[in-house]
Design an enzyme around this catalytic site. Sequence first.
Site, mmCIF file in Angstrom:
data_model
loop_
_atom_site.group_PDB
_atom_site.id
_atom_site.type_symbol
_atom_site.label_atom_id
_atom_site.label_comp_id
_atom_site.label_asym_id
_atom_site.label_seq_id
_atom_site.Cartn_x
_atom_site.Cartn_y
_atom_site.Cartn_z
ATOM 1 N N SER A 601 0.817 -1.209 0.000
ATOM 2 C CA SER A 601 0.000 0.000 0.000
ATOM 3 C C SER A 601 0.852 1.262 0.000
ATOM 4 O O SER A 601 0.581 2.210 -0.727
ATOM 5 C CB SER A 601 -0.949 -0.001 1.200
ATOM 6 O OG SER A 601 -2.016 -0.896 0.965
ATOM 7 N N ASN A 728 -6.188 -7.518 -2.994
ATOM 8 C CA ASN A 728 -5.859 -7.971 -1.654
ATOM 9 C C ASN A 728 -4.816 -7.165 -0.887
ATOM 10 O O ASN A 728 -4.669 -7.344 0.306
ATOM 11 C CB ASN A 728 -5.363 -9.418 -1.716
ATOM 12 C CG ASN A 728 -6.414 -10.342 -2.255
ATOM 13 O OD1 ASN A 728 -7.518 -10.435 -1.713
ATOM 14 N ND2 ASN A 728 -6.090 -11.024 -3.327
ATOM 15 N N TYR A 729 -4.073 -6.344 -1.581
ATOM 16 C CA TYR A 729 -2.966 -5.676 -0.888
ATOM 17 C C TYR A 729 -3.033 -4.156 -0.868
ATOM 18 O O TYR A 729 -2.381 -3.528 -0.049
ATOM 19 C CB TYR A 729 -1.641 -6.104 -1.519
ATOM 20 C CG TYR A 729 -1.278 -7.516 -1.169
ATOM 21 C CD1 TYR A 729 -0.823 -7.822 0.101
ATOM 22 C CD2 TYR A 729 -1.424 -8.545 -2.087
ATOM 23 C CE1 TYR A 729 -0.500 -9.124 0.444
ATOM 24 C CE2 TYR A 729 -1.109 -9.859 -1.758
ATOM 25 C CZ TYR A 729 -0.647 -10.128 -0.495
ATOM 26 O OH TYR A 729 -0.336 -11.414 -0.155
ATOM 27 N N LEU A 730 -3.753 -3.584 -1.803
ATOM 28 C CA LEU A 730 -3.746 -2.127 -1.895
ATOM 29 C C LEU A 730 -4.956 -1.540 -1.205
ATOM 30 O O LEU A 730 -6.095 -1.835 -1.566
ATOM 31 C CB LEU A 730 -3.734 -1.722 -3.366
ATOM 32 C CG LEU A 730 -2.544 -2.300 -4.143
ATOM 33 C CD1 LEU A 730 -2.634 -1.933 -5.605
ATOM 34 C CD2 LEU A 730 -1.243 -1.813 -3.536
#
EC number: 5.6.2.1
Length: 771
Positions: A601, A728-730
Amino acid sequence: MPEGPRASPGGEGEETEGGKKHGWAEKAAKRQKEKGQERKGEETKKKKREGGKVRHEKPPRFESLKEEPEVEKTEEGERRGGGKGVKEEEGGEPESGGDGGIKEEREGSGLGKSESVESDEKVKVENGLEDEKDTKTKAKGAKPAKRRKAKEENAREEKSKKASEKLEKEGPAQKRKTTEEGDKKKSKKTKTGENEKEKKKKEEEDKWKWWEEEKTEDKVKWKQLEHKGPYFAPLYEPLPDNVKFYYDGKSPMKLSLATEEIATFYAKMLDHEYTTKEIFQNNFFRDWKEEMTEKEQEIIQSLDKCDFKEIHKYFVDKNEARKALPKEEKQKLKEETDKIQEEYGYCILDGHREKIGNFKTEPPGLFRGRGNHPKMGMLKKRIMPEDVIINCSKDSQIPVPPEGHKWKEVRCDNTVTWLASWTENIQNSLKYIMLNPSSKLKGEKDWQKYEVARRLKGVVDKIRSQYRGDWKSREMKTRQRAVALYFIDKLALRAGNEKEEGETADTVGCCSLRVEHIKLYPELDGQEHMVEFDFLGKDSIRYYNKVPVEKPVFKNLKLFMQNKDPGDDLFDRLSTGSLNSYLQDLMPGLSAKVFRTYNASITLQEQLKALTNPEDNVAAKLLAYNRANRAVAVLCNHQRATPKTFEKSMQALQAKIDAKNQQLEEAQAELKRAKADHKAKKDVKSKEAVEKKKKLLEKIKEQLEKLNVQVTDKEENKQIALGTSKLNYLDPRISVAWCKKFGVPIEKIYNKTQREKFAWAIDMADEDFEF
DNA sequence: AGACAGACTTGGAATAATATTT
DNA sequence: AAATATTATTCCAAGTCTGTCT
């Protein structure tokens, strides 16, 4: 051409074994046990691992960390592997500070300068190292066997439990009848005012802004949960009589229903690479044989002699026929699936209608593991209602099992989020039916995940300086942890839990890295202290990376690798469990994976800042966004196989550009002519013509620009998968804020599904949101 | 403290739907 | 309108991590 990122399995054969009929669980357990025994000591880690490696380099890494000041240049940092001062066990004499007592070291001889005390310690340490290694290796070897056994027992117990439960079930069965009646009544009722009522209700609930409600820090996940249970995979439809199976080239052989069904699983996959793999074939054939009648078993002795071609063709044709259906027919089919979705695809959770993620049970088929999976080709059995546990609230309409069937169990556990579950027979693990990502339950968790990552932002500096300090710790355990954490942080590696050997493909993460997975180069490509990583990670995706590391890290790695075989664990004193409990102490909620989220992120945010030009048009801004996204995907090593049509579509695009260029030239020429004309005539008409041509030229230029951007984007994206990081990650709020700030419509970034999943973020983030 | 099961997230490929080209 | 390319969705495998038990 570069090959896809997948591992190419080696072709080792596996033992085959006949066998009588058993229950499924037992069969699986039995097989596991047998395998375990064979495996015991049959091969060292190393041997087994040859083969599995993959090619194809990763593009240059994105640096996620700012340059950090180098460690103090004192010689202490350099103590050679095994050097004194690294204690195996706690409780050694207190040494001064972080690396007190540790003196320099020399490469090579290790003799000479050491003072006697140090040499003594060194011996101690080295012994310790040996011991450790031993214990860990032993433990590892023993564990799988233990686990397998336990599982086996479980499976057996499961069976007897089932049997006894059958009797008990009579009670609940009665209940079910009554609910069935209730259901009928209800459905009648709804039919009347159906449309408007439902629509209204739907709209209202689609907009459930759960994020505006107060959060409950509770173990309780819901107060009310009502649903219809899973939608079961359709039963097997026998082949028509004219589709035949042949054995050994002889006249057609009519198979029993069960045997035929399994044969179709294989036949359907005939043109898939899987079926060329020996492990796949062996696993399939063994499982298939077990389901055959005795007579069939006698005849069908070898898979090579089986001719599935007609069956294969039948399914290919069927598939094509379906595609070629007239559109009314297709419409009809669509409506049917919609109806099923409508009926089974939603549940009521705390008064709101929520979409379910996977409401269908998985159909039977052949297990397709990824990479070099030892179980590929095994038969995945059909899930029956008797396998399924239902979870819902007590006072709700208990779902009705298909006629003539019963649920395995109905329970009301509001501390979990799943609606139904069953045990899958390949790995003997649980599968669940859970809610869609757009649901409150999932969304809230997702939001919380990013909040944890944001909290990490506040303490990450402290943590970093701590692990840097720990590189010089007296304790081996601490050093290993510190180095591992450095990798997890810097390279966004996964934690790397231990896996059961032989049960899954041989893949690793940070804590499970082995000596064979890294190479040390004091100097490489003009840089000092280079580490080359080469291993298969999750899904057998290859991680290949050359990174410069700081000197103490390099020294430590040398130390960790000393006296170890290639197949030994690099971090033999470290487990994900101990790492995570250490992290938990540093910050509540912190675990290894949070670093991945955090670094992903923060990278997106930084890259967006660096790459976005407010003056650009939307297309260029989108390119910037994609590039930022790409930086994250590279960091997380999210790869994909190059799309099959990549070259072709690239050429097509290029052709388009060429054509556009042509157009551009023409337009320029025309403009010139018009201008000349205007100069000569000086009338209004010619002036208008000039304006017109100018506009046209502009338009073409813009189009060309857009095409060029497309090419760049596509080329850069060739082997990189953006989806996973985006999903899923940002932190979606970063993207939402960016869109708002630069006037990019959110639809350009997120499609419908993604907008649903991130509704909370779209609603709450404004343009100055900071991660 | 370590093993383990359970529950939940993450992951790329396969497939279906839609858009674009021919 | 058929063929193709692209994008969205589904599928289900494979990870992580925690709580509980021993």
